[in-house]
Design a protein around this motif. Structure first.
Motif, short mmCIF file in Angstrom:
data_model
loop_
_atom_site.label_atom_id
_atom_site.label_comp_id
_atom_site.label_asym_id
_atom_site.label_seq_id
_atom_site.Cartn_x
_atom_site.Cartn_y
_atom_site.Cartn_z
N VAL A 1 19.17 76.99 26.66
CA VAL A 1 19.92 77.32 25.44
C VAL A 1 20.85 76.17 25.05
N LEU A 2 21.56 75.64 26.03
CA LEU A 2 22.49 74.54 25.75
C LEU A 2 21.73 73.28 25.30
N TRP A 3 20.59 73.02 25.92
CA TRP A 3 19.77 71.87 25.52
C TRP A 3 19.29 72.04 24.09
N LEU A 4 18.87 73.25 23.73
CA LEU A 4 18.42 73.49 22.36
C LEU A 4 19.56 73.28 21.36
N TYR A 5 20.76 73.70 21.75
CA TYR A 5 21.88 73.51 20.82
C TYR A 5 22.18 72.02 20.63
N VAL A 6 22.17 71.27 21.73
CA VAL A 6 22.37 69.82 21.62
C VAL A 6 21.28 69.21 20.74
N ALA A 7 20.06 69.70 20.90
CA ALA A 7 18.95 69.21 20.07
C ALA A 7 19.19 69.55 18.60
N CYS A 8 19.80 70.70 18.33
CA CYS A 8 20.14 71.06 16.95
C CYS A 8 21.12 70.04 16.37
N VAL A 9 22.08 69.64 17.17
CA VAL A 9 23.06 68.64 16.72
C VAL A 9 22.35 67.31 16.46
N ARG A 10 21.48 66.90 17.38
CA ARG A 10 20.74 65.65 17.19
C ARG A 10 19.79 65.73 16.01
N GLN A 11 19.34 66.92 15.72
CA GLN A 11 18.45 67.13 14.58
C GLN A 11 19.22 67.05 13.26
N ARG A 12 20.53 66.97 13.39
CA ARG A 12 21.43 66.88 12.23
C ARG A 12 21.29 68.08 11.30
N GLN A 13 21.26 69.24 11.91
CA GLN A 13 21.29 70.45 11.10
C GLN A 13 22.61 70.50 10.33
N PRO A 14 22.64 71.13 9.18
CA PRO A 14 23.88 71.24 8.41
C PRO A 14 25.00 71.88 9.22
N ALA A 15 26.21 71.44 8.97
CA ALA A 15 27.38 71.93 9.73
C ALA A 15 27.50 73.45 9.74
N PRO A 16 27.26 74.15 8.61
CA PRO A 16 27.36 75.61 8.66
C PRO A 16 26.42 76.25 9.68
N LEU A 17 25.20 75.71 9.80
CA LEU A 17 24.26 76.23 10.80
C LEU A 17 24.75 75.97 12.21
N LEU A 18 25.26 74.76 12.45
CA LEU A 18 25.76 74.41 13.78
C LEU A 18 26.95 75.27 14.17
N VAL A 19 27.85 75.51 13.22
CA VAL A 19 29.01 76.36 13.51
C VAL A 19 28.57 77.79 13.81
N TYR A 20 27.72 78.33 12.96
CA TYR A 20 27.22 79.69 13.17
C TYR A 20 26.54 79.82 14.53
N CYS A 21 25.60 78.93 14.79
CA CYS A 21 24.83 79.01 16.04
C CYS A 21 25.74 78.80 17.25
#
Length: 371
Positions: free
Chosen positions: A283-303
């Motif tokens: 789960v933590l690796w996937l979240y870091v991957a989301c950050v590296r994927q440069r998902q929009p800030a609202p998605l990163l905050v929500y997730c």
């Protein structure tokens, strides 16, 4: 990749994938029930949290159970939108409240799948959107999407609220965030995401009364319920937290969960402990991957908030996989990868995952439960 066409034809492959995975899960559950002598309908609509929601729909709030250790389980811990909708469905159809909850769950599941597709399609295109939905449906705890639980309803409201925020549709985003706040405590994650989107829009020089109204509307649902519980219990602003404490729930930064995992690792349940560690790391690796994927800030905050609240809560460790179900932005990581593969290979992988999920879901509901 901005996409405005959210019609049924564009989303149809994603909705079909979702329906196929869910039907597979229900079919396996039915076969398992026929062999084990259990009732799939009862497991899906009249066990665990489903019973609490149905009782609220039938009798309203005020029911509680006092445990021998002094804890009090009050139905005030459950937010009201799902029971309200169960009443709406049950009144004209004559269905039981549990069965009405299943109808709500089916509709909400499809709405959630459509919302996840909309977000993924907006960011990465249609193909990624289809795989994002398929992977979300095929999660190991995907059977919860077919239960009279609030996860599907919450995910639908969250996904469409986030889509609205990303598209600058502030009233829609705020209204749906308010609905999410009436569905689950983690509705705070949606509110924060809408606020972050608004702040970023302000920094880009955008100004409108709709943005202000949506931002003010977003926390209204959660605030109204928490304040009402505080007034009803006499606990004020901390009233809802006291209700949750009666269930053994709280936020301790993950210390209780860490001790739980540690106990598994030092006992005969070592494989289970190892599996928990692997799950958390994934789960933590996937979240870091989301950050590296440069998902929009609202998605990163929500997730990020959804993940933090799920992993760092102090109670009901067996429910943590279910609590992570609304963290759909994590699914964009494998979805982007699958979209790059050849269609046959990607479909085989998702199909295998769906089959494993279906078997695990049937085993789970007929075994350890509750999810």
């Amino acid at each position: 990749m901005p996409v405005e066409d959210l019609g049924f034809r564009r989303a149809a492959p994603a909705l079909a994938a979702f329906a196929a995975v869910r039907l597979l899960g229900l079919t396996v559950l039915a076969v398992w029930g026929a062999v084990a002598g259990s009732s799939p309908h009862t497991l899906l609509s009249a066990r665990w949290d489903s019973l609490w929601y149905a009782r609220i729909a039938a009798e309203g709030y005020g029911y509680e159970i006092a445990l021998p250790n002094g804890d009090v389980h009050s139905n005030l811990a459950f937010f009201p939108l799902l029971p309200w909708l169960e009443r709406v469905v049950a009144a004209p159809t004559g269905l039981s409240y549990g069965s009405a909850g299943l109808v709500v769950s089916v509709c909400a599941g499809l709405a959630a799948a459509w919302g996840i597709f909309a977000v993924a399609d907006l960011l990465h295109g249609r193909r990624t959107g289809v795989f994002a939905v398929a992977v979300w449906a095929a999660l190991p705890v995907g059977i919860v999407q077919s239960m009279a639980y609030s996860e599907s309803l919450f995910t639908a409201l969250a996904a469409w609220s986030l889509y609205g925020a990303l598209r600058g549709r502030w009233l829609t985003a705020g209204l749906l965030a308010a609905g999410a706040g009436l569905t689950r405590p983690v509705g705070a994650a949606v509110v924060l995401a809408v606020w972050v989107a608004a702040v970023l829009a302000l920094r880009r020089g955008e100004r409108s009364w709709r943005m202000a109204a949506g931002s003010l509307l977003a926390p209204a649902g959660a605030a109204a319920y928490v304040l009402w519980v505080g007034a009803r219990t006499g606990g004020g602003l901390l009233g809802y937290l006291e209700v949750q404490a009666g269930w053994g729930n709280g936020f301790d930064g993950g210390w209780a969960f860490a001790r739980f995992v540690g106990a598994k690792l030092t006992s005969s349940a070592f494989p289970a402990g190892l599996g928990l560690v692997a799950g958390v790391v994934l789960v933590l690796w996937l979240y870091v991957a989301c950050v590296r994927q440069r998902q929009p800030a609202p998605l990163l905050v929500y997730c990020g908030v959804v993940v933090a609240l799920a992993l760092c809560a102090s109670g009901y460790f067996g429910s943590k996989p279910r609590l992570l179900l609304p963290a759909f932005p994590l699914m964009l990581v494998p979805a982007v990868a699958l979209a790059r593969w050849r269609a046959r290979r990607a479909v085989l992988v998702v199909g295998a995952a769906a089959l494993v999920s279906a078997v695990y879901g049937a085993f789970w509901l007929n075994g350890s439960g509750p999810p």
